[in-house]
Design a protein around this motif. Sequence first.
Motif, PDB file in Angstrom:
ATOM      1  N   ARG A 217       0.827  -1.209   0.000  1.00  0.00           N
ATOM      2  CA  ARG A 217       0.000   0.000   0.000  1.00  0.00           C
ATOM      3  C   ARG A 217       0.860   1.257   0.000  1.00  0.00           C
ATOM      4  NH1 ARG A 217      -5.264   0.685   3.216  1.00  0.00           N
ATOM      5  NH2 ARG A 217      -5.458   2.131   1.477  1.00  0.00           N
TER       6      ARG A 217
ATOM      7  N   GLN B 116       2.356   2.322  -3.321  1.00  0.00           N
ATOM      8  CA  GLN B 116       1.471   2.924  -4.313  1.00  0.00           C
ATOM      9  C   GLN B 116       1.478   4.451  -4.243  1.00  0.00           C
ATOM     10  OE1 GLN B 116      -2.435   0.970  -4.439  1.00  0.00           O
ATOM     11  NE2 GLN B 116      -1.512  -0.895  -3.639  1.00  0.00           N
ATOM     12  N   GLU B 117       2.072   4.997  -3.197  1.00  0.00           N
ATOM     13  CA  GLU B 117       2.233   6.451  -3.114  1.00  0.00           C
ATOM     14  C   GLU B 117       3.657   6.802  -3.510  1.00  0.00           C
ATOM     15  OE1 GLU B 117       0.468   9.080  -2.638  1.00  0.00           O
ATOM     16  OE2 GLU B 117      -1.399   7.978  -2.450  1.00  0.00           O
TER      17      GLU B 117
ATOM     18  N   HIS C 187       7.162   5.251  -2.159  1.00  0.00           N
ATOM     19  CA  HIS C 187       7.849   4.310  -3.055  1.00  0.00           C
ATOM     20  C   HIS C 187       9.332   4.668  -3.155  1.00  0.00           C
ATOM     21  CE1 HIS C 187       9.170   3.438  -7.342  1.00  0.00           C
ATOM     22  NE2 HIS C 187       9.196   2.278  -6.723  1.00  0.00           N
TER      23      HIS C 187
ATOM     24  N   GLY D 113      -3.155  -3.864  -7.020  1.00  0.00           N
ATOM     25  CA  GLY D 113      -2.381  -2.628  -7.145  1.00  0.00           C
ATOM     26  C   GLY D 113      -1.792  -2.455  -8.534  1.00  0.00           C
TER      27      GLY D 113
ATOM     28  N   ARG E 293      -1.126   1.497 -10.103  1.00  0.00           N
ATOM     29  CA  ARG E 293      -0.651   2.264  -8.954  1.00  0.00           C
ATOM     30  C   ARG E 293       0.687   1.755  -8.477  1.00  0.00           C
ATOM     31  NH1 ARG E 293      -5.297   3.482  -4.567  1.00  0.00           N
ATOM     32  NH2 ARG E 293      -6.262   5.252  -5.606  1.00  0.00           N
ATOM     33  N   LEU E 294       0.838   0.440  -8.421  1.00  0.00           N
ATOM     34  CA  LEU E 294       2.127  -0.115  -8.020  1.00  0.00           C
ATOM     35  C   LEU E 294       3.123   0.044  -9.161  1.00  0.00           C
ATOM     36  CD1 LEU E 294       1.325  -3.436  -6.126  1.00  0.00           C
ATOM     37  CD2 LEU E 294       2.577  -1.484  -5.239  1.00  0.00           C
TER      38      LEU E 294
ATOM     39  N   LYS F 198      -2.747   9.268 -12.288  1.00  0.00           N
ATOM     40  CA  LYS F 198      -1.963   8.490 -11.339  1.00  0.00           C
ATOM     41  C   LYS F 198      -0.632   8.042 -11.903  1.00  0.00           C
ATOM     42  CE  LYS F 198      -6.078   7.107  -9.015  1.00  0.00           C
ATOM     43  NZ  LYS F 198      -7.194   6.248  -9.033  1.00  0.00           N
TER      44      LYS F 198
ATOM     45  N   ARG G   5       2.702   8.336 -10.052  1.00  0.00           N
ATOM     46  CA  ARG G   5       3.075   7.411  -8.980  1.00  0.00           C
ATOM     47  C   ARG G   5       4.016   6.338  -9.470  1.00  0.00           C
ATOM     48  NH1 ARG G   5      -2.784   6.356  -6.196  1.00  0.00           N
ATOM     49  NH2 ARG G   5      -3.373   8.511  -5.943  1.00  0.00           N
TER      50      ARG G   5
ATOM     51  N   GLU H  46      -8.963   0.363  -0.494  1.00  0.00           N
ATOM     52  CA  GLU H  46      -8.174   0.747  -1.669  1.00  0.00           C
ATOM     53  C   GLU H  46      -9.082   1.139  -2.812  1.00  0.00           C
ATOM     54  OE1 GLU H  46      -5.934  -2.699  -2.369  1.00  0.00           O
ATOM     55  OE2 GLU H  46      -4.483  -2.325  -0.797  1.00  0.00           O
TER      56      GLU H  46
END
Length: 1410
Positions: free
Chosen positions: A888, A891-892, A896, A929, A934-935, A1147, A1150, A1304
């Motif tokens: 989690r 994902q930011e 990261h 994710g 996001r990941l 996104k 990210r 999420e």
Amino acid sequence: MAHSKNRATDGKITYPPGVKEISDKISKEEMVRRLKMVVKTFMDMDQDSEEEKELYLNLALHLASDFFLKHPDKDVRLLVACCLADIFRIYAPEAPYTSPDKLKDIFMFITRQLKGLEDTKSAQFNRYFYLLENIAWVKSYNICFELEDSNEIFTQLYRTLFQVINNGHNQKVHMHMVDLMSSIVCEGDSVSQELLDTVLVNLVPAHKNLNKQAYDLAKALLKRTAQAIEPYITNFFNQVLMLGKTSVSDLSEHVFDLILELYNIDSHLLLSVLPQLEFKLKSNDNDERLQVVKLLAKMFGAKDSELASQNKPLWQCYLGRFNDIHVPIRLECVKFASHCLMNHPDLAKDLTEYLKVRSHDPEEAIRHDVIVSIVTASKKDLALVNDPLLNFVRERTLDKRWRVRKEAMMGLAQIYKKYSLQGEAGKEAAKQISWIKDKLLHIYYQNSIDDRLLVERIFAQYMVPHNLETTERMKCLYYLYATLDSNAVKALNEMWKCQNMLRHHVKDLLDLVKQPKSDSYNKAVFSKVMVITRNLPDPGKAQDFVKKLAQVLEEDEKIRKQLETLVSPSCSCKQAEVCVKDITKKLGSPKQPSNPFLEMVKFLLERIAPVHIDTESISALIKQVNKSIEGTADDEDEGVPTEQAIRAGLELLKVLSFTHPVSFHSAETFESLLGCLKMDDEKVAEAALQIFKNTGGKLEESFPHIKSVLLPVLQHKAKKGPPRQAKYAIRCIHAMFSNRDTHFAQIFEPLHKSLDTENMEQLITPLTTLGHLAMLAPEQFAGPLKSLVANFIVKDLLMNDRIPGKKTTKLWVPDDEVSPETLAKIQGIKLMVRWLLGVKNNQSKSGNSTLRMLTAILNSDGDLTEQGKMGKPDMSRLRLAAGCAVLRLAQEPCYHEIITLEQYQLCALVINDECYQVRQAFAQKLHKGLCRLRLPLEYLAVFALCAKDPVKERRAHARQCLVKNINLRREYLKQHAAVSEKLISLLPEYVVPYAIHLLAHDPDYVKVQDIEQLKDIKEALWFILEILMAKNENNSHAFIRKMVENIKQTKDGQSPDDAKINEKLYTVCDVAMNIVISKSTTYSLESPKDPVLPARYFTQPDKNFSNTKNYLPPEMKSFFTPGKPKAANVLGAVNKPLSATGKLQTKLSRMETISNASSNSNPSSPGRSKGRLDSGDVDHSENEDISMKSPSETEKPSRGRKRAAASSQEDKAQESKPKRGRKKAANTSTDDAEEQWGEDSNIAEASIETEDEQNSPPKRGRRGRPPKSAPKEETPSKGRRGRRRAAPPPEEENEDEQEEEEEEEEEDAGSENMEVKPRGRRGRKPRAEVPEPTSESVESTPQKRRGRPPKSQTAAKKPGGGRTRAAVSQEEESEEEMETSQQSEEEAEEEQSQESSPKVRRKSGRRDRR
């Protein structure tokens, strides 16, 4: 008598009294008058009047003279014929005429007069009838038997009678004709072929249709004379059928028509003919066989036919024609099946096996007609069709050909509506076909947009007919939803989401066409047209039509207004119907009946029109739920327990609150939901809270009285409700109320102050609530939160073990058995993560501290304090919580960046955890994710570690995740050319450097040159490369080769000065290079662009360093099997595909990765890329099922990938040492891709473990340490992880994971439930989270560390356990794969029996990297 002869010799003619001489000298009228008197005289005479017979003998001879027989006047001829008929009667049995020629002339004359019977309205008809009656009664024609020309006479008589018979004749005429003709057949010596033809010709269909009365006459004659005429009929067919003498009769070409008619008339006529048909069924002539098959189909299928039971050899021979080599013959047999099933249900058993084979026929038309036959019989009466036959229809819903699939789906829909919805055959029949509703909805998981559109149409017309009255429609939907299986529910939810999404796209297009034209306008319209096109059949043609529609909308304001009404959230169902009719009428043209443009518009309107749900419908649905709550609904009558109905109703309302929120805006609805909040059932209250969150945006303004009642309820739930209700209560307050800060403060303060570790059970809800407050209002509670995390969560909660855990060998237990302290710790971890996600910056270095804490949990196997107090299930839970927490944070972007490579690698190892449920849940989080983009891309490489998972379903799941993510990224790049500068974070091929780096640092990879370890590396790389190399778009193989070459010119970015690490890196590169070389023929071409390597992972290339050394041991070369990788079908969407376009673009920041060169490196340019692989690209057999299969069906699990043949050297190498598990050979084939199930279905099936597998240990040695001797049964020392896989927990036992998933999902700017973007030109598969299996947890003994367990003795099955039906079915359907794995399993068992060293505490791998 001598006296009479003398009279005759005299030649004097005596006339009756009053009758003068009859000669040619009198007029016609006079002659007729005199003849009538003669007729009267003869009529009154009988056979005993010897004197009169003698008296009138000369007159009898005179009347047979040519003068009368050839007289031109028909009245004269008629009267003479009547006289002659009476003469034959009077003088019988001796006729007064002795000359054969004269007799022939007389009878031919009488026959000609019988033609007068044709005109029933004639004045003379009675005399003709008298003539017929007389000769029939006396059997006058029998005199002709002695004549040589008798056949000619009889034939002419028969022809005449068949010609004159008509519908004007009464029964007496018909009877006399039959009497007359039957006497000739029955009393004669023989029946000539010519005479037989005269009868049989009337049975030929062409003649039969022309003269039905002649057919009836022939039929009556044959019935009367069956015994006498049968030998002649047999001889005729023998001549034609057996001897081939077609010249014997003009009817030879009609033999099969005649056989059918004769059989229908009297089966005894064909006693000796039917065996000849058996011979003809085996003829080498295709056309002849076809004719016999058509004939027998009618004979066997006739309603009252008993032929099958009377002639079993012929029936069996006929059934053999179902497998005939000639297609039209098989087709004819299949068409016959429906008549046979309807008329002879007792034969269904015989037909079933043959129809099963034909349902897999290579010919599309035959498979299609199998469906038609079964469905036709089913619609007549469900009892006529057995379950196996209906299953054939079910199977064909997955046929490769659209025509067959459509027929099967529509057939099932019609059966369902008739017997389930309308209940025409009672509850038993409804129960028998209850699976149909689930099966039809499972088809929504198909790739094909045609299939999905048909499911939508079937749902609207057959499952919940839109034309029902609102209350009835909602009742139907309510009970349907309550009885669907979980995967069908997900498909239905997805259907509504897709329709809602398309409505939004059309609304966007309507907004665009109102704007002034410009370049940006044209681009925006084109982009929206393309999006809409992908939701329609045949996107190629649809694109032009949607462009035309956009133009129409610009020009025609009336159509635009109607379409705006249609897509408006407040549009009612009745309004929608009116709008659709008006739009289609306006666009249609009477002059153009076939209008493709109009058809496309109808498809679009069908998808976007709200025909089921509006405000009135929601109100009716709420009332139905209330009835169930009050106990006044007829739930039991519908076969649904009340509790289940209420839960399903609330879940249904929850889904509709995402897609139709405006329809909930009524006081009545909100008041009913308030009542649900106060119910004891937690699930009901949860659903009500989510509905409020989704629909209550304007509740504060529009319904203040509801707000005043709702707010205290929400505050109470947030403080003291169950954890999940507390979470939703906070979300509701955040979404619905303007002064949320005040409300949050009123909740935060008392909870913050009352936190106490003495009562762990009372701590879980406050921690959940505080965690969500921390994420939604981090600024408001910044100070208290930091203190709370540092002092209470970390020091007081996580760093202390208060209550010793239960000592057990299990690695996982259900949620209700997890200790409250562990649950509190998990919530503490989540609180920290939610706080960081709310803050979204690392200025205070809190992110670093949290990551260190999480990696410490992973390093200590979940026992942070290492005091040995924790039980193994609790440790598994904490490892999972820590691993998911890292995912989690990754994902930011701000977090990261601070995750070190060691932390990333440690997190990756969770996918190889010793506990099955940990591996499963972690893989789901990872996939979700990645699917949302996001990941970062490096996390996709983690799936490479799944190559050696001991559980086949986990490997299959990982492979599906890879396929889904790779295709998703490629599709995204094609649709968004503007993001090409961010290729390093999107292009799937860029996962290769990350995978190489991850495997080089794999703790199992200890000895650089160890063959077994290198084989594992090779398998892990091939796990990813096989999918990447399935298509060589824009020479991507050369791009991958170039990337690997470039890595060998760098050093490891993590340990650049460590020679051993660098050697490992180069060795892994050589493994990858050998795979590419062995599997590609184009690897040596020029790479499209120079690849970019991630700077964190690799140093800058040294220009003075040229690394051309081969680091692989020579023995490894034999393990790279040449061969092209097979095209991988899109097997798996585990969770929801990527969200709407706009959200994804926002996104992308990210995922950006720092690189050491230009990022403009794309081997597959989006502009030139081909469309993604669909099911048609795979090499299907004509009769194989297409790629997807419905999620819940267990009768045909996915086969998995076949093991390819390895070289003889590899065989020897594998034989020389025991295998460590069920390995897949390098050349893994996907020939059977089309047999595998759909994304969600495969994963749903994958998660259902058989009890055999659950009880037996995984078959793979633990990674990172050598094997030990005999295992001990006692609990191992602290910190060591078991490796035996446990059973997956029931779905309801994973609430923590569900909670985090929902969290999420809802972080997206728009809810995932509101809009789901389809992939590719053929539409996308629906999102459906993998249903958790419901098998009980199975005890598992602890094993060595990571996810590849050592071989140990197989645990005994539990008494009465056995395998699940899914497992049994899977074994039956997957024989090929079982054969390929049999050898390795046997060797694994052998190795298990040899291992006997005790386990010792491990000291490597993740612990060493802290």
